[in-house]
Design an enzyme around this catalytic site. Structure first.
Site, PDB file in Angstrom:
ATOM      1  N   ASP A 189      55.597  20.052  43.506  1.00  0.00           N
ATOM      2  CA  ASP A 189      54.789  21.205  43.095  1.00  0.00           C
ATOM      3  C   ASP A 189      55.327  21.742  41.758  1.00  0.00           C
ATOM      4  OD1 ASP A 189      52.826  23.174  43.470  1.00  0.00           O
ATOM      5  OD2 ASP A 189      54.189  24.499  44.577  1.00  0.00           O
ATOM      6  N   HIS A 190      54.456  21.904  40.783  1.00  0.00           N
ATOM      7  CA  HIS A 190      54.816  22.486  39.487  1.00  0.00           C
ATOM      8  C   HIS A 190      56.008  21.817  38.799  1.00  0.00           C
ATOM      9  CE1 HIS A 190      51.969  25.788  39.657  1.00  0.00           C
ATOM     10  NE2 HIS A 190      52.324  25.986  40.911  1.00  0.00           N
ATOM     11  N   GLY A 202      47.622  29.157  44.603  1.00  0.00           N
ATOM     12  CA  GLY A 202      47.567  30.587  44.923  1.00  0.00           C
ATOM     13  C   GLY A 202      46.506  30.930  45.948  1.00  0.00           C
ATOM     14  N   SER A 226      46.841  31.377  49.348  1.00  0.00           N
ATOM     15  CA  SER A 226      47.233  31.981  50.627  1.00  0.00           C
ATOM     16  C   SER A 226      46.314  33.137  51.011  1.00  0.00           C
ATOM     17  CB  SER A 226      48.676  32.506  50.546  1.00  0.00           C
ATOM     18  OG  SER A 226      49.591  31.483  50.871  1.00  0.00           O
ATOM     19  N   THR A 284      49.370  26.363  49.734  1.00  0.00           N
ATOM     20  CA  THR A 284      49.757  27.506  50.556  1.00  0.00           C
ATOM     21  C   THR A 284      51.267  27.527  50.704  1.00  0.00           C
ATOM     22  OG1 THR A 284      47.695  27.322  51.824  1.00  0.00           O
ATOM     23  CG2 THR A 284      49.468  28.610  52.819  1.00  0.00           C
ATOM     24  N   ASP A 285      51.865  28.592  50.220  1.00  0.00           N
ATOM     25  CA  ASP A 285      53.307  28.792  50.361  1.00  0.00           C
ATOM     26  C   ASP A 285      53.567  30.177  50.944  1.00  0.00           C
ATOM     27  OD1 ASP A 285      56.030  28.758  50.172  1.00  0.00           O
ATOM     28  OD2 ASP A 285      56.145  28.731  48.000  1.00  0.00           O
TER      29      ASP A 285
HETATM   30  P1  13P Z   1      50.440  31.060  47.389  1.00  0.00           P
HETATM   31  O1  13P Z   1      51.468  31.917  46.743  1.00  0.00           O
HETATM   32  O2  13P Z   1      49.089  31.727  47.423  1.00  0.00           O
HETATM   33  O3  13P Z   1      50.833  30.569  48.738  1.00  0.00           O
HETATM   34  O4  13P Z   1      50.237  29.764  46.480  1.00  0.00           O
HETATM   35  C1  13P Z   1      51.232  28.766  46.457  1.00  0.00           C
HETATM   36  C2  13P Z   1      51.001  27.755  45.394  1.00  0.00           C
HETATM   37  O5  13P Z   1      49.963  27.710  44.751  1.00  0.00           O
HETATM   38  C3  13P Z   1      52.081  26.785  45.146  1.00  0.00           C
HETATM   39  O6  13P Z   1      51.805  25.947  44.080  1.00  0.00           O
END
Ligand code: 13P
Length: 306
Positions: A81-82, A210, A212, A253-254
């Site tokens: 991720d990223h 983003g 969540s 979702t994190d």
């Molecule tokens: P949230 O902060 O909405 O869970 O998004 C996580 C995310 O996009 C990780 O790359």
């Protein structure tokens, strides 16, 4: 079963009109919750590890996730991720990741294109598929804090040009979501028209970061158990469903997992002050995360697709 690439899973999702969750992990309990929910709902899944997660857990975390993913009876992809650099993506590929994100969305378009293409060429040579991003989300990411007013929604023509120039496999777009537990007042506005326009130009899977939901029930439980989370807000599940209908295939979702873990740990510690067995503290956290992930998989409609 060997791990699937991100593209294996996400191409099927875009074609089938459903979304697949990419859930961030940092430890054994989170990974178990993700994989148990996937098995229980028969859902393909991406297990995501950020650079911060890698720094926290190191190679042992990755070896554990790889071993657990290979044991699963549903398609599992291990996704970076990223990724912030070519070197970071290459390191992940060497460790066994089957999907990497190169995120140069904070740079000018020409730098984003050149750096993304470099990663795509190396990743494809290794059989790994690539997520890239154009546009800029608001909120807190690991390496950057972007104020909501500085967010830049992805332009459809720019997205098409970018994907043609880079050869990336799936594209993260900015469409109104933001990272973290404070996504704006009330119900954050999601630009569905923009998603439709981008999807009309690009046949590949689109990615919503983003995403969540930041469920109010969890926030209330967190605060009741001594937490202090103010102005929390998330993406409405109807917005996620609609986005999936238009071409979003990967949903990150994190935050929801962080909330669930913290709620359960706080509740155990508050209600059982004599408890000090880690399994009795982290076990309920794993259970609550599994519940939250299971619900998300129903919303994404990935349940029953594996
Ligand atoms: P949230 O902060 O909405 O869970 O998004 C996580 C995310 O996009 C990780 O790359």
């Amino acid at each position: 079963m060997p791990l699937a690439t991100g593209l294996d899973i996400l191409q099927a999702a875009r074609a089938g009109g459903y979304g697949v969750g990419a859930f961030n992990t940092n430890n054994m309990e989170i990974t178990q919750a993700i994989l148990e929910a996937s098995e229980a709902t028969r859902s393909p899944v991406l297990v995501a590890v950020s650079e911060g997660g890698l720094k926290y857990g190191g190679k042992p975390l990755i070896d554990m996730v790889l071993a657990m993913g290979r044991e699963a009876s549903v398609p599992v992809c291990l996704h970076l991720d990223h990724g912030s650099s070519f070197e970071s993506c290459l390191r992940a590929i060497r460790m066994g990741f089957t999907s990497v994100m190169i995120d140069k969305s904070h740079e000018d378009e020409d730098v984003n294109v050149a750096e993304t293409k470099r990663v795509v060429d190396a990743a494809h040579a290794a059989g790994v598929t690539v997520e890239a991003e154009i546009g800029r989300l608001g909120g807190v990411e690991e390496h950057v804090v972007v104020a909501q007013e500085d967010a830049i929604l992805t332009k459809p023509d720019e997205a098409e040009r970018f994907m043609r120039a880079t050869g990336a496999d799936y594209l993260a777009i900015a469409c109104g979501t933001s990272h973290g537990a404070n996504k704006g007042k009330g119900r954050p506005y999601i630009d569905h028209k923009r998603i439709r326009e981008i999807a009309a130009l690009l046949p590949m899977p689109l990615v919503m970061h983003g995403a969540s939901g930041v469920p109010s029930a969890l926030v209330e439980r967190l605060n009741a158990a001594g937490g202090q989370l103010a102005d929390a807000s998330g993406i409405h599940e109807d917005d996620v469903r609609e986005a999936v209908k238009h071409g979003i295939a990967k949903i990150n979702t994190d935050t929801d997992l962080r909330l669930a873990l913290t709620v359960a740990v706080r509740e155990v510690l508050a209600s059982k002050p004599k408890e000090f067995d880690p399994r009795k503290i982290l076990g309920p956290a794993r259970d609550l995360m599994r519940e939250v992930i299971t619900e998300r998989m129903q919303v994404f409609a990935s349940a029953g697709k594996a």
